[in-house]
Design a protein around this motif. Structure first.
Motif, PDB file in Angstrom:
ATOM      1  N   PRO A  86      -7.790  -3.493 -10.944  1.00 60.24           N
ATOM      2  CA  PRO A  86      -7.734  -4.908 -10.560  1.00 60.24           C
ATOM      3  C   PRO A  86      -6.713  -5.198  -9.458  1.00 60.24           C
ATOM      4  O   PRO A  86      -6.794  -6.237  -8.807  1.00 60.24           O
ATOM      5  N   GLY A  87      -5.797  -4.281  -9.201  1.00 62.06           N
ATOM      6  CA  GLY A  87      -4.807  -4.487  -8.151  1.00 62.06           C
ATOM      7  C   GLY A  87      -5.244  -4.016  -6.778  1.00 62.06           C
ATOM      8  O   GLY A  87      -4.575  -4.291  -5.776  1.00 62.06           O
ATOM      9  N   PHE A  88      -6.379  -3.320  -6.698  1.00 62.50           N
ATOM     10  CA  PHE A  88      -6.865  -2.869  -5.397  1.00 62.50           C
ATOM     11  C   PHE A  88      -7.319  -4.087  -4.594  1.00 62.50           C
ATOM     12  O   PHE A  88      -7.943  -4.997  -5.130  1.00 62.50           O
ATOM     13  N   ALA A  89      -7.027  -4.096  -3.305  1.00 63.57           N
ATOM     14  CA  ALA A  89      -7.453  -5.177  -2.417  1.00 63.57           C
ATOM     15  C   ALA A  89      -8.405  -4.603  -1.380  1.00 63.57           C
ATOM     16  O   ALA A  89      -8.310  -3.444  -0.993  1.00 63.57           O
ATOM     17  N   GLY A  90      -9.316  -5.442  -0.934  1.00 66.07           N
ATOM     18  CA  GLY A  90     -10.257  -5.037   0.103  1.00 66.07           C
ATOM     19  C   GLY A  90     -10.223  -6.031   1.240  1.00 66.07           C
ATOM     20  O   GLY A  90      -9.856  -7.187   1.048  1.00 66.07           O
ATOM     21  N   VAL A  91     -10.596  -5.561   2.429  1.00 61.89           N
ATOM     22  CA  VAL A  91     -10.682  -6.462   3.577  1.00 61.89           C
ATOM     23  C   VAL A  91     -12.022  -6.299   4.257  1.00 61.89           C
ATOM     24  O   VAL A  91     -12.629  -5.226   4.258  1.00 61.89           O
ATOM     25  N   GLY A 124       3.725   3.434 -10.168  1.00 61.98           N
ATOM     26  CA  GLY A 124       2.458   3.040  -9.565  1.00 61.98           C
ATOM     27  C   GLY A 124       2.414   1.585  -9.136  1.00 61.98           C
ATOM     28  O   GLY A 124       1.626   1.210  -8.274  1.00 61.98           O
ATOM     29  N   LYS A 125       3.298   0.769  -9.706  1.00 60.02           N
ATOM     30  CA  LYS A 125       3.326  -0.657  -9.323  1.00 60.02           C
ATOM     31  C   LYS A 125       3.767  -0.842  -7.872  1.00 60.02           C
ATOM     32  O   LYS A 125       3.516  -1.877  -7.270  1.00 60.02           O
ATOM     33  N   ASP A 126       4.400   0.176  -7.292  1.00 66.87           N
ATOM     34  CA  ASP A 126       4.853   0.107  -5.902  1.00 66.87           C
ATOM     35  C   ASP A 126       3.855   0.723  -4.932  1.00 66.87           C
ATOM     36  O   ASP A 126       4.182   0.986  -3.777  1.00 66.87           O
ATOM     37  N   VAL A 127       2.627   0.949  -5.409  1.00 70.23           N
ATOM     38  CA  VAL A 127       1.552   1.476  -4.566  1.00 70.23           C
ATOM     39  C   VAL A 127       0.479   0.403  -4.441  1.00 70.23           C
ATOM     40  O   VAL A 127       0.046  -0.168  -5.438  1.00 70.23           O
ATOM     41  N   GLN A 128       0.049   0.147  -3.210  1.00 64.01           N
ATOM     42  CA  GLN A 128      -1.041  -0.792  -2.961  1.00 64.01           C
ATOM     43  C   GLN A 128      -2.184  -0.050  -2.298  1.00 64.01           C
ATOM     44  O   GLN A 128      -2.013   0.547  -1.237  1.00 64.01           O
ATOM     45  N   VAL A 129      -3.349  -0.067  -2.921  1.00 59.05           N
ATOM     46  CA  VAL A 129      -4.549   0.495  -2.311  1.00 59.05           C
ATOM     47  C   VAL A 129      -5.246  -0.628  -1.566  1.00 59.05           C
ATOM     48  O   VAL A 129      -5.475  -1.714  -2.112  1.00 59.05           O
ATOM     49  N   LEU A 130      -5.574  -0.344  -0.307  1.00 61.98           N
ATOM     50  CA  LEU A 130      -6.262  -1.312   0.545  1.00 61.98           C
ATOM     51  C   LEU A 130      -7.545  -0.664   1.052  1.00 61.98           C
ATOM     52  O   LEU A 130      -7.506   0.341   1.764  1.00 61.98           O
ATOM     53  N   PHE A 131      -8.671  -1.228   0.651  1.00 59.69           N
ATOM     54  CA  PHE A 131      -9.996  -0.721   1.014  1.00 59.69           C
ATOM     55  C   PHE A 131     -10.509  -1.522   2.208  1.00 59.69           C
ATOM     56  O   PHE A 131     -10.658  -2.741   2.122  1.00 59.69           O
ATOM     57  N   VAL A 132     -10.768  -0.836   3.315  1.00 59.30           N
ATOM     58  CA  VAL A 132     -11.270  -1.484   4.530  1.00 59.30           C
ATOM     59  C   VAL A 132     -12.752  -1.161   4.650  1.00 59.30           C
ATOM     60  O   VAL A 132     -13.129   0.012   4.753  1.00 59.30           O
ATOM     61  N   LEU A 141      -7.921   7.452  -6.669  1.00 52.74           N
ATOM     62  CA  LEU A 141      -6.749   6.622  -6.381  1.00 52.74           C
ATOM     63  C   LEU A 141      -6.266   5.897  -7.638  1.00 52.74           C
ATOM     64  O   LEU A 141      -5.062   5.818  -7.895  1.00 52.74           O
ATOM     65  N   ALA A 142      -7.201   5.387  -8.424  1.00 53.61           N
ATOM     66  CA  ALA A 142      -6.823   4.721  -9.678  1.00 53.61           C
ATOM     67  C   ALA A 142      -6.145   5.708 -10.623  1.00 53.61           C
ATOM     68  O   ALA A 142      -5.119   5.398 -11.241  1.00 53.61           O
ATOM     69  N   GLN A 143      -6.681   6.909 -10.708  1.00 53.57           N
ATOM     70  CA  GLN A 143      -6.090   7.931 -11.574  1.00 53.57           C
ATOM     71  C   GLN A 143      -4.711   8.340 -11.052  1.00 53.57           C
ATOM     72  O   GLN A 143      -3.779   8.532 -11.839  1.00 53.57           O
ATOM     73  N   ALA A 144      -4.567   8.461  -9.734  1.00 55.53           N
ATOM     74  CA  ALA A 144      -3.268   8.817  -9.151  1.00 55.53           C
ATOM     75  C   ALA A 144      -2.216   7.766  -9.497  1.00 55.53           C
ATOM     76  O   ALA A 144      -1.074   8.103  -9.839  1.00 55.53           O
ATOM     77  N   LYS A 145      -2.589   6.493  -9.415  1.00 55.89           N
ATOM     78  CA  LYS A 145      -1.640   5.436  -9.790  1.00 55.89           C
ATOM     79  C   LYS A 145      -1.230   5.573 -11.251  1.00 55.89           C
ATOM     80  O   LYS A 145      -0.063   5.392 -11.595  1.00 55.89           O
ATOM     81  N   GLN A 146      -2.178   5.896 -12.117  1.00 54.70           N
ATOM     82  CA  GLN A 146      -1.856   6.085 -13.531  1.00 54.70           C
ATOM     83  C   GLN A 146      -0.915   7.268 -13.726  1.00 54.70           C
ATOM     84  O   GLN A 146       0.006   7.203 -14.548  1.00 54.70           O
ATOM     85  N   LEU A 147      -1.128   8.341 -12.963  1.00 53.47           N
ATOM     86  CA  LEU A 147      -0.260   9.515 -13.070  1.00 53.47           C
ATOM     87  C   LEU A 147       1.183   9.187 -12.677  1.00 53.47           C
ATOM     88  O   LEU A 147       2.108   9.827 -13.164  1.00 53.47           O
ATOM     89  N   LEU A 148       1.356   8.190 -11.815  1.00 51.84           N
ATOM     90  CA  LEU A 148       2.696   7.794 -11.386  1.00 51.84           C
ATOM     91  C   LEU A 148       3.412   6.944 -12.430  1.00 51.84           C
ATOM     92  O   LEU A 148       4.611   6.693 -12.297  1.00 51.84           O
ATOM     93  N   GLY A 149       2.706   6.489 -13.430  1.00 48.13           N
ATOM     94  CA  GLY A 149       3.323   5.654 -14.469  1.00 48.13           C
ATOM     95  C   GLY A 149       3.838   4.352 -13.889  1.00 48.13           C
ATOM     96  O   GLY A 149       3.175   3.721 -13.064  1.00 48.13           O
ATOM     97  N   ALA A 150       5.028   3.955 -14.289  1.00 42.26           N
ATOM     98  CA  ALA A 150       5.610   2.678 -13.845  1.00 42.26           C
ATOM     99  C   ALA A 150       5.798   2.630 -12.329  1.00 42.26           C
ATOM    100  O   ALA A 150       5.773   1.552 -11.734  1.00 42.26           O
TER     101      ALA A 150
END
Length: 188
Positions: free
Chosen positions: A114-119, A85-93, A74-83
């Motif tokens: 650092p932008g990934f959030a968990g619940v 990627g800022k509109d993607v939020q990963v939420l770990f449950v 998921l982190a690599q996918a966000k990097q592949l999206l470039g700028a």
């Protein structure tokens, strides 16, 4: 005739570029709300992320292989999206609320992005979220130890900017496939 053939090939290619690499929810359906304590230290609601594309991953921080691989992808996918990627939020449950405190999730997720959030939450709260999303999870004792491991469904759920479940992807797909499906949901 040649121009018509080229046009048909162009449109066929454009149509295939819009196909998800994972499974789709057809029709899309509203994503069940999640309202739980988060790794950010504040209560989190899934609906707070409207306007972003959200990827839900279910797992646990003591996972030896599957969860870390998914988060790294998921982190690599966000990097592949470039700028974008800022509109993607990963939420770990978490599926292991007994061990996955908000603080533990914060420090563990920071290893990936650092932008990934968990619940997390109580056993009953997590059980309800798992039920809402059709996730199975079970605790398994580790032989000769007081420790345990968890087995659980391993899918990524893609939620569009309007809060609808649009696609899901099983464990093990490459970051490029994840980025492809995210790009479709992010739009032009």
């Amino acid at each position: 005739m040649k121009a018509l053939l080229l046009s048909l090939l162009f449109f066929a290619g454009a149509a295939s570029a819009e196909q998800f690499k994972g499974g789709v929810f057809d029709p899309p359906r509203p994503a069940p709300e999640i309202a739980l304590p988060s790794s950010t230290g504040t209560p989190l609601k899934l609906s707070d992320y409207r306007g972003k594309v959200v990827v839900l991953e279910f797992g646990f921080s003591h996972c030896p292989a599957v969860c870390p691989v998914s988060l790294a992808s998921l982190a690599q996918a966000k990097q592949l999206l470039g700028a974008r990627g800022k509109d993607v939020q990963v939420l770990f449950v978490t599926v292991d609320p007994a061990r996955d405190t908000a603080e533990r999730l914060r420090s563990w997720l920071a290893n990936f992005d650092p932008g990934f959030a968990g619940v997390t939450g109580s056993e009953a709260q997590i059980a309800q979220v798992l039920k809402d999303y059709g996730i199975s999870a079970a605790k398994h004792p580790v032989k000769g130890s007081s420790e345990y491991s968890m087995s659980h469904s391993s899918y990524l759920y893609f939620i569009d900017r309007q809060g609808r479940q649009r696609a899901m992807m099983p464990f093990g797909r490459p970051a490029a496939d994840i980025a492809h499906d995210l790009a479709i949901l992010l739009g032009p």
